[in-house]
Design a protein around this motif. Structure first.
Motif, short mmCIF file in Angstrom:
data_model
loop_
_atom_site.label_atom_id
_atom_site.label_comp_id
_atom_site.label_asym_id
_atom_site.label_seq_id
_atom_site.Cartn_x
_atom_site.Cartn_y
_atom_site.Cartn_z
N ALA A 455 34.32 53.09 27.96
CA ALA A 455 35.56 52.64 28.06
C ALA A 455 36.05 52.09 29.35
O ALA A 455 36.89 51.22 29.41
N SER A 456 35.46 52.74 30.39
CA SER A 456 35.65 51.88 31.66
C SER A 456 35.28 50.38 31.69
O SER A 456 36.04 49.73 32.43
N VAL A 457 33.93 50.23 31.39
CA VAL A 457 33.64 48.91 31.33
C VAL A 457 34.68 47.96 30.48
O VAL A 457 34.83 46.97 30.66
N MET A 458 35.00 48.50 29.26
CA MET A 458 35.93 47.91 28.10
C MET A 458 37.34 47.37 28.81
O MET A 458 37.65 46.48 28.64
N ARG A 459 37.66 48.35 29.79
CA ARG A 459 39.14 47.88 30.35
C ARG A 459 38.76 46.62 31.39
O ARG A 459 39.84 45.80 31.64
#
Length: 642
Positions: A455-459
């Motif tokens: 999720a952090s990478v997706m943001r």
């Protein structure tokens, strides 16, 4: 009474599309408001537009006014959504069965081949070369049919657009001259890549723990070079013929093949079953288009006509003096376009190669986190480009018919709508990334820690979504005229350089987040360079009579831009700025509301209402013109359905 009969006769001719034969010694001019086909060069070197092919090219605007683009975009959207959903099911299956460990990293390294093949042979290079080529051949077919048929017997409607009676057929001649050679080259290349799989794995991921698994998977996925190339050829030809359903269904078939193979073979083959599924899915991409392709382009007739040697005998009108008649000439012209297109596509796909190369030295699972984040984050980009996929043949055909103004208007609308869709999706991804990843992947071997990292990478990836969408939308007009231009490849190379340097500097201290940020920075720079080239205003010369008296001549010069259809930066940047403001407000509102709903499912569902509502209100208040138009269209459709 005579006057009444004359008026009735003129009305009947307007309804049927027939033209009164011109008196002897007078030229037949195109009706007022009809588009003109490309002509030979005049004294100034500017292409002339002859009226002899005007009735053929006039069909295209009628199709657009009749809602053809809207219907095609709707069908493409539905099938694209189905393909994206099947892709999510595929990723969920892989995450559930194999997690985000070393084995999955090995498969994802082998998946580099299908990803590069899809970019080169389906999405970018093949389409950018062949759609203009087939559009030009279709334009010549229509113009030849019109010039060879008496005015009172010329067909109207779709028959005027695509008349199979022209002999020899330039479309089928192009098919016979290109498809056999392409299949031979792709087959040899696939065999070469399968044989060199160990060297390729060492080159792509030198620090990979499970090298043997990656080599086995690469040998299976190498088959996609042949199948993807064939599928891409079919897609380009069908889209140029306005057949959008089979090309839009290929990714659904592809992902269904992967999921089915993994479910059947994962116990016996492990992650290698996913590679076998990729090979099967590539074959399904060909099969799903084959019936439509054979109906639109019979291969037997193409071969017979190509071997007849009568290509030079094709009658040409005044508007076709610069169009190559022989397939060898067409291949030579296409060859000049292929190199810059392929270089652009390779440079664009090299961003993924750089990411995996840098991530191969990070802890196990880094490549998987990058892959899952990128696949989900790019769904808004894929949806935003579906309209450009539908309208690319329209732009190419408009330029082939000598109508740059129609192409220019179409490109301007496409840019705004693509930006609107992708920024709305980016706002939702930024606000609800943890909930999205948890709902999609957190089960089986995919843990809560994997969810947080993905999720952090997706943001971070979401920061580059607008750049990705603009690059995909802008590159089509560059190559739609079927002429070579190196500017997109140069812009993409500059962006790749930023990705490499920034990724190398940040991968150590920031890990996967630094790699994702480098990707966003590089693609944003490329989009900015391509947008900068839009800052050119066409110099229109007024319509004038041609030297031979055959109707009006329209001229347009685009001297300062590599684009064949420059739009003008002043019309694009203000709209993008307003949409970015709406994105920031919607993402902030969604981020604030997300924790209030507790579990992932109700939170994501609430976000699906909050983010679009806030985005729409903010964009409307900021004065984005497309928002009121979309609301008006939706309101009319709702009233009509009731």
């Amino acid at each position: 009474m005579v006057g009444v009969r004359a008026r009735r006769g003129r009305a009947a001719r307007r309804r049927t599309g027939r033209v009164r034969p011109a008196p002897e010694g007078r030229a037949v001019t195109a009706p007022r408001g009809t588009a003109a086909a490309p002509g030979g060069p005049d004294a100034s070197g500017v292409p002339e537009v002859s009226a002899s092919a005007a009735s053929a090219s006039a069909v295209e605007p009628a199709r657009e006014r009749g809602g053809f683009i809207a219907r095609a975009a709707a069908v493409t959207a539905a099938l694209t959504a189905a393909g994206a959903l099947a892709g999510l099911v595929r990723d969920q299956t892989l995450a559930h069965l194999f997690g985000a460990g070393a084995a999955t990293d090995a498969f994802l390294v082998s998946w580099t081949l299908p990803e590069v093949a899809a970019t080169l042979l389906i999405e970018d290079a093949m389409a950018l070369v062949l759609v203009p080529a087939f559009s030009l051949a279709l334009s010549r077919r229509a113009a030849t049919a019109v010039s060879a048929t008496p005015a009172t017997e010329r067909p109207t409607g779709p028959a005027a657009y695509e008349d199979p009676s022209a002999v020899p057929d330039p479309v089928r001649a192009l098919l016979a001259a290109t498809l056999p050679r392409l299949l031979l080259v792709l087959g040899c290349l696939a065999a070469l890549l399968a044989a060199g799989a160990p060297l390729l794995v060492d080159l792509l991921a030198p620090g990979l723990p499970e090298r043997g698994t990656a080599v086995d998977c690469t040998r299976l996925t190498a088959l996609t070079v042949l199948t993807f190339g064939t599928a891409g050829y079919f897609s380009a030809a069908l889209r140029a013929h306005r057949r959008f359903v089979p090309p839009a269904a290929i990714y659904t078939a592809y992902n269904v093949g992967i999921v089915a193979t993994v479910c059947v073979l994962h116990t016996a083959w492990g992650v290698r079953a996913a590679a076998a599924g990729v090979a099967l899915g590539g074959a399904l991409m060909v099969l799903v288009q084959l019936p439509a392709f054979l109906r639109a382009l019979p291969v037997r007739n193409a071969s017979a006509r190509a071997e007849s040697g009568n290509h030079d005998g094709l009658a040409r009108g005044e508007g076709e003096k610069n169009v190559p008649a022989h397939p060898a000439d067409a291949l030579s012209a296409a060859g000049a376009v292929v190199v810059p297109v392929v270089l652009f596509a390779l440079t664009r796909q090299a961003q993924v190669l750089v990411e995996r190369f840098l991530a191969s030295s990070l802890p196990a699972g880094a490549i998987s986190h990058l892959n899952y984040a990128q696949k989900v984050a790019q769904i808004p980009m894929v949806l935003s480009l579906m309209l450009c996929t539908v309208t690319f043949p329209v732009v190419a055909r408009a330029l082939a018919d000598g109508e740059p103004e129609r192409a220019r208007s179409r490109v301007r609308r496409d840019l705004t709508l693509a930006a609107l869709v992708v920024l709305l999706g980016a706002a939702y991804v930024v606000a609800y990334a943890p909930q999205i990843v948890e709902l999609l992947f957190q089960r089986g071997a995919f843990t809560a820690a994997d969810t947080a990292a993905t999720a952090s990478v997706m943001r971070v990836y979401a920061l580059g979504l607008l750049g990705h969408s603009l690059v995909g939308a802008l590159v089509r007009p560059y190559f739609s005229a079927g002429r070579p231009t190196w500017y997109p490849a140069g812009a993409m190379a500059a962006g790749l350089l930023v990705t490499v340097v920034a990724g190398a500097l940040t991968a150590g201290p920031w890990g996967v987040y630094g790699i994702a940020a480098a990707n966003a920075a590089g693609i944003t720079l490329t989009a900015g360079l391509l947008l900068r080239a839009l800052d050119a205003t066409p110099d229109h010369a007024p319509a004038r009579a041609s030297r031979d008296g055959h109707g009006p001549v329209r001229r347009a010069r685009y001297a300062r831009s590599p684009l064949p259809v420059p739009v003008g930066l002043g019309t694009v940047l203000p709209t993008l700025a307003r949409l970015l403001l709406a994105t920031a407000v919607a993402a902030t509102a969604g981020w604030a509301v997300a924790p209030l709903c507790g579990a992932a499912l109700p939170s994501a569902a609430a976000g699906a209402l909050v983010v679009p509502a806030v985005f729409g209100v903010t964009a409307f208040a900021a004065g984005v013109p497309e928002v009121p138009q979309l609301l008006s269209t939706a309101t009319r459709r709702f009233r009509h359905d009731r």
